[in-house]
Design an enzyme around this catalytic site. Structure first.
Site, mmCIF file in Angstrom:
data_model
loop_
_atom_site.group_PDB
_atom_site.id
_atom_site.type_symbol
_atom_site.label_atom_id
_atom_site.label_comp_id
_atom_site.label_asym_id
_atom_site.label_seq_id
_atom_site.Cartn_x
_atom_site.Cartn_y
_atom_site.Cartn_z
ATOM 1 N N SER A 169 62.285 -83.972 -2.009
ATOM 2 C CA SER A 169 63.217 -84.112 -1.862
ATOM 3 C C SER A 169 64.572 -83.307 -1.183
ATOM 4 O O SER A 169 64.077 -82.066 -1.913
ATOM 5 C CB SER A 169 63.904 -84.871 -2.930
ATOM 6 O OG SER A 169 65.422 -84.940 -2.895
ATOM 7 N N TYR A 171 64.878 -83.398 -12.464
ATOM 8 C CA TYR A 171 64.456 -84.292 -10.680
ATOM 9 C C TYR A 171 64.554 -83.530 -9.579
ATOM 10 O O TYR A 171 63.519 -83.019 -9.013
ATOM 11 C CB TYR A 171 65.555 -85.351 -10.171
ATOM 12 C CG TYR A 171 65.156 -86.302 -9.287
ATOM 13 C CD1 TYR A 171 63.976 -86.760 -9.186
ATOM 14 C CD2 TYR A 171 65.288 -86.220 -7.907
ATOM 15 C CE1 TYR A 171 62.876 -88.055 -8.006
ATOM 16 C CE2 TYR A 171 64.859 -86.382 -6.496
ATOM 17 C CZ TYR A 171 63.890 -87.187 -6.428
ATOM 18 O OH TYR A 171 63.839 -87.863 -5.838
#
Length: 247
Positions: A139, A153
């Site tokens: 990501s 995350y």
């Protein structure tokens, strides 16, 4: 050339759309996820649209590490795998110290420890034949430590990217290829309840950029390239006060 592609976390979101787009490009598929009903529906959809293809499904919780190895081996015995996409992940999280260690722990386990298990199982197969393409879905959040609910995350996706880079260094110039894909804000079930996101793109065009980068076997790709190649550099090098204002 038709490839045999395994995608984990294929019952929803980016994994589900990758399955559709790779099938449309003529690739055989092996799809895993926890939700069998969703997998069966996707298998029926894809085989109806592409009856010439093989579409296998296996229920799999990637946090069951023994099952990861068993499932990868079983799939490979039936459909020798050319490409494995480590996609399964979750976006839960809470500010550290807020009493939600449970949410942060399951995110770290699913996004990194389970990715390690998948990488181990994939490389066991690929080393055996000295060929293959291993793809990690990271990501753009991996570019920088992020605050509050995004902290774990971002950390887990940075760990995935570092794992991938270590493999890339080891395998540089060898037949086994490793790619790291850094999606920007692409609409999916993972982020459907998130606050407004800048530069967000719909699932289909966002995944189209992912699929193109994967098929090109790029070592690293920020997708869609605009604006995320630029934004990744901003995130990576901007002073902390500026990053804080962004989030």
């Amino acid at each position: 050339m038709r490839r045999n592609i395994l995608i984990t976390g294929a019952s929803s979101g980016l994994g589900e759309e990758m399955a559709r787009q790779f099938a449309a490009k003529g690739h055989n598929l092996a799809l895993t996820a926890r939700r069998e009903d969703r997998l069966k529906a996707l298998q029926a959809e894809l085989t109806a649209a592409h009856p010439e293809l093989t579409v296998l499904i296996h229920t799999l919780d990637v946090n069951d590490h023994d099952a990861v190895f068993e499932t990868f081996r079983a799939i490979d015995a039936e459909l020798p795998l050319d490409r494995i996409i480590v996609n399964a992940g979750i976006g839960r999280g809470a500010p550290l110290g807020s009493g939600r260690f449970d949410a942060n722990l399951i995110t770290a386990q699913t996004n990194f420890v389970a990715a390690l298990a998948q990488a181990e199982a994939a490389m066991e197969l690929f080393r055996g034949r000295n060929a293959g393409h291993l793809v990690f879905i990271s990501s753009v959040a991996a570019m920088r430590g992020l605050p509050k609910a995004m902290t774990i995350y971002a950390a887990s996706k940075a760990a995935v990217a570092t794992l991938a880079e270590g493999l890339q260094l080891e395998l540089l110039g060898k037949p086994i290829k490793v790619s790291t894909i850094y999606p920007g804000y692409i609409k999916s079930e993972l982020n459907e309840n998130a606050a407004a996101m800048p530069f967000v793109v719909d699932t289909v065009p966002g995944v189209r950029a992912m699929v193109a980068a994967i098929d090109a076997e790029k070592a690293k790709a920020f997708v869609p390239s605009w604006p995320w190649v630029l934004m990744a550099r901003v995130l990576r090098y901007a002073p902390l006060p500026l990053v804080k204002r962004m989030f």
